[in-house]
Design a protein around this motif. Sequence first.
Motif, PDB file in Angstrom:
ATOM      1  N   ASN A  94     -24.891  34.280 -10.425  1.00  0.00           N
ATOM      2  CA  ASN A  94     -23.450  34.053 -10.176  1.00  0.00           C
ATOM      3  C   ASN A  94     -22.406  33.917 -11.499  1.00  0.00           C
ATOM      4  OD1 ASN A  94     -20.849  33.814  -8.679  1.00  0.00           O
ATOM      5  ND2 ASN A  94     -21.284  32.255  -7.450  1.00  0.00           N
ATOM      6  N   PRO A  95     -22.333  34.788 -12.508  1.00  0.00           N
ATOM      7  CA  PRO A  95     -21.728  34.448 -13.486  1.00  0.00           C
ATOM      8  C   PRO A  95     -20.285  34.202 -13.297  1.00  0.00           C
ATOM      9  CG  PRO A  95     -22.892  36.664 -13.570  1.00  0.00           C
ATOM     10  CD  PRO A  95     -22.966  36.174 -11.933  1.00  0.00           C
ATOM     11  N   LEU A  96     -19.588  34.781 -12.466  1.00  0.00           N
ATOM     12  CA  LEU A  96     -18.246  34.238 -12.217  1.00  0.00           C
ATOM     13  C   LEU A  96     -17.977  32.734 -11.651  1.00  0.00           C
ATOM     14  CD1 LEU A  96     -16.080  37.355 -11.153  1.00  0.00           C
ATOM     15  CD2 LEU A  96     -16.174  36.451 -13.246  1.00  0.00           C
ATOM     16  N   GLY A  97     -18.956  32.631 -10.752  1.00  0.00           N
ATOM     17  CA  GLY A  97     -18.909  31.212 -10.108  1.00  0.00           C
ATOM     18  C   GLY A  97     -19.318  30.147 -11.051  1.00  0.00           C
ATOM     19  N   HIS A  98     -20.215  30.402 -11.891  1.00  0.00           N
ATOM     20  CA  HIS A  98     -20.772  29.394 -13.017  1.00  0.00           C
ATOM     21  C   HIS A  98     -19.554  29.458 -14.395  1.00  0.00           C
ATOM     22  CE1 HIS A  98     -23.955  27.251 -15.237  1.00  0.00           C
ATOM     23  NE2 HIS A  98     -23.308  27.544 -16.162  1.00  0.00           N
ATOM     24  N   ALA A  99     -18.933  30.469 -14.498  1.00  0.00           N
ATOM     25  CA  ALA A  99     -18.004  30.086 -15.372  1.00  0.00           C
ATOM     26  C   ALA A  99     -16.834  29.416 -15.095  1.00  0.00           C
ATOM     27  CB  ALA A  99     -17.678  31.700 -15.812  1.00  0.00           C
ATOM     28  N   GLY A 100     -16.587  29.472 -13.639  1.00  0.00           N
ATOM     29  CA  GLY A 100     -15.466  28.941 -13.030  1.00  0.00           C
ATOM     30  C   GLY A 100     -15.646  26.996 -13.141  1.00  0.00           C
ATOM     31  N   GLN A 101     -16.906  27.006 -13.092  1.00  0.00           N
ATOM     32  CA  GLN A 101     -17.326  25.500 -13.108  1.00  0.00           C
ATOM     33  C   GLN A 101     -17.619  24.991 -14.507  1.00  0.00           C
ATOM     34  OE1 GLN A 101     -16.579  23.633 -10.453  1.00  0.00           O
ATOM     35  NE2 GLN A 101     -15.742  25.458  -9.467  1.00  0.00           N
ATOM     36  N   ASN A 102     -18.049  25.558 -15.225  1.00  0.00           N
ATOM     37  CA  ASN A 102     -18.748  25.278 -16.695  1.00  0.00           C
ATOM     38  C   ASN A 102     -17.877  26.203 -17.825  1.00  0.00           C
ATOM     39  OD1 ASN A 102     -21.496  23.774 -15.573  1.00  0.00           O
ATOM     40  ND2 ASN A 102     -21.052  25.734 -14.623  1.00  0.00           N
ATOM     41  N   THR A 103     -18.101  25.077 -19.079  1.00  0.00           N
ATOM     42  CA  THR A 103     -17.561  25.726 -20.116  1.00  0.00           C
ATOM     43  C   THR A 103     -18.454  26.800 -20.916  1.00  0.00           C
ATOM     44  OG1 THR A 103     -15.863  24.074 -20.558  1.00  0.00           O
ATOM     45  CG2 THR A 103     -16.149  25.245 -22.351  1.00  0.00           C
ATOM     46  N   LEU A 104     -18.202  27.989 -21.009  1.00  0.00           N
ATOM     47  CA  LEU A 104     -19.239  29.017 -21.787  1.00  0.00           C
ATOM     48  C   LEU A 104     -18.989  28.781 -23.230  1.00  0.00           C
ATOM     49  CD1 LEU A 104     -18.886  32.022 -19.442  1.00  0.00           C
ATOM     50  CD2 LEU A 104     -20.514  30.079 -19.156  1.00  0.00           C
ATOM     51  N   ASN A 105     -20.306  29.038 -23.872  1.00  0.00           N
ATOM     52  CA  ASN A 105     -20.165  28.902 -25.349  1.00  0.00           C
ATOM     53  C   ASN A 105     -21.098  29.966 -25.998  1.00  0.00           C
ATOM     54  OD1 ASN A 105     -20.159  28.437 -28.226  1.00  0.00           O
ATOM     55  ND2 ASN A 105     -20.042  26.245 -27.783  1.00  0.00           N
ATOM     56  N   SER A 106     -20.446  31.053 -26.599  1.00  0.00           N
ATOM     57  CA  SER A 106     -21.060  32.207 -27.149  1.00  0.00           C
ATOM     58  C   SER A 106     -21.224  32.290 -28.535  1.00  0.00           C
ATOM     59  CB  SER A 106     -20.500  33.657 -26.585  1.00  0.00           C
ATOM     60  OG  SER A 106     -19.151  33.564 -26.965  1.00  0.00           O
ATOM     61  N   TYR A 107     -20.628  31.147 -29.312  1.00  0.00           N
ATOM     62  CA  TYR A 107     -21.080  30.897 -30.740  1.00  0.00           C
ATOM     63  C   TYR A 107     -22.365  30.784 -31.286  1.00  0.00           C
ATOM     64  CZ  TYR A 107     -16.036  30.595 -31.208  1.00  0.00           C
ATOM     65  OH  TYR A 107     -14.715  30.869 -31.296  1.00  0.00           O
ATOM     66  N   ASN A 108     -22.727  31.325 -32.283  1.00  0.00           N
ATOM     67  CA  ASN A 108     -24.224  31.283 -32.748  1.00  0.00           C
ATOM     68  C   ASN A 108     -25.109  31.578 -31.591  1.00  0.00           C
ATOM     69  OD1 ASN A 108     -25.747  30.842 -35.073  1.00  0.00           O
ATOM     70  ND2 ASN A 108     -25.976  28.880 -34.812  1.00  0.00           N
ATOM     71  N   MET A 109     -25.147  32.729 -30.995  1.00  0.00           N
ATOM     72  CA  MET A 109     -26.012  32.946 -30.125  1.00  0.00           C
ATOM     73  C   MET A 109     -27.375  33.184 -30.503  1.00  0.00           C
ATOM     74  SD  MET A 109     -23.789  35.509 -27.487  1.00  0.00           S
ATOM     75  CE  MET A 109     -24.758  35.610 -26.332  1.00  0.00           C
ATOM     76  N   PHE A 110     -27.524  33.641 -31.774  1.00  0.00           N
ATOM     77  CA  PHE A 110     -29.039  34.025 -32.113  1.00  0.00           C
ATOM     78  C   PHE A 110     -29.186  33.629 -33.569  1.00  0.00           C
ATOM     79  CE2 PHE A 110     -33.130  36.178 -31.210  1.00  0.00           C
ATOM     80  CZ  PHE A 110     -33.634  36.160 -32.193  1.00  0.00           C
TER      81      PHE A 110
END
Length: 294
Positions: free
Chosen positions: A68-84
């Motif tokens: 549930n990507p949208l549901g998770h994003a609505g409740q948590n702060t996503l961080n895509s820096y330094n992914m690899f």
Amino acid sequence: MKGLKLGGFKAPSSLPGIKTDMPRAPSPTSPKPSSSSQPKQFKDGFDAAGAKPPQQPGKNVTSSFGSNPLGHAGQNTLNSYNMFPGGAPQGVALPNANKPFVHANDSVVTLNAHQHQGNTNLSVTGAGNQGIPSHYMHYLSTGEGKFAGIQGVPLHPRPDQPQMVVTGALNGCAVHALHDPKNNTLSFLHHADYSKNGANELKDFLSKPDNKHMLPVGSFTPSEYSHPTGKHGVPTGATPFIHYTQPSGNRPGQWTIAGQLNTFKNGGTPGGRPELMRPTDLKVPFVQTIPVTP
């Protein structure tokens, strides 16, 4: 090109504009925050030292985000820096100024998510690992071409094909969805420095002979995600992702560009990521969605 970078991070400047030069640690806004709150010791995307990526710290929440990507994003702060950190995922092709698109089959990675220090940190490895099969969309800065994307994404992917596209943080850049009516596939494009003259640049890009067949069918731009937050009115950035949803029954599924708005809490966390937080005093939803509508 100085190695592989993920995402279009740009340093925010004081309102109303957004600074859009090469990726670097954010410049202080006016009035200046305390030095302890300024991000340090991190790099954007894959551009980090190390022979191989370290084990991601924190609780593994990949299944929660994937189901549930949208549901998770609505409740948590996503961080895509330094992914690899440590280099490009094996088997991933990279675009360049002369060839801004790579085929979707050459962009497949495995996405994972771990909760650490208040953030859901997104990380990618090569295809075939345990996690969420995804497409990786590269980033080129203005000096390297400005446009980078993937093409040949199925309009309606099979269950065994990736149903997620990931790219890096946005702060002045944009993400576009393009439809190719000749073969009924989609392309996705990361557009650097969109806040300067983006609409005209996209028009010029799509007028080129190799791109004339592509029709814009959705864009996520600074007008959707850059909003004042906090007592100093610092403009928000966004963590974007693109996902495909298959409704129940025989109804056709749809791709959606999603972007979670965020701002910096502090920097210099283990693993080379800044720590992000949910913006305060927002007048718009925390998660923005743009349907892809061919």
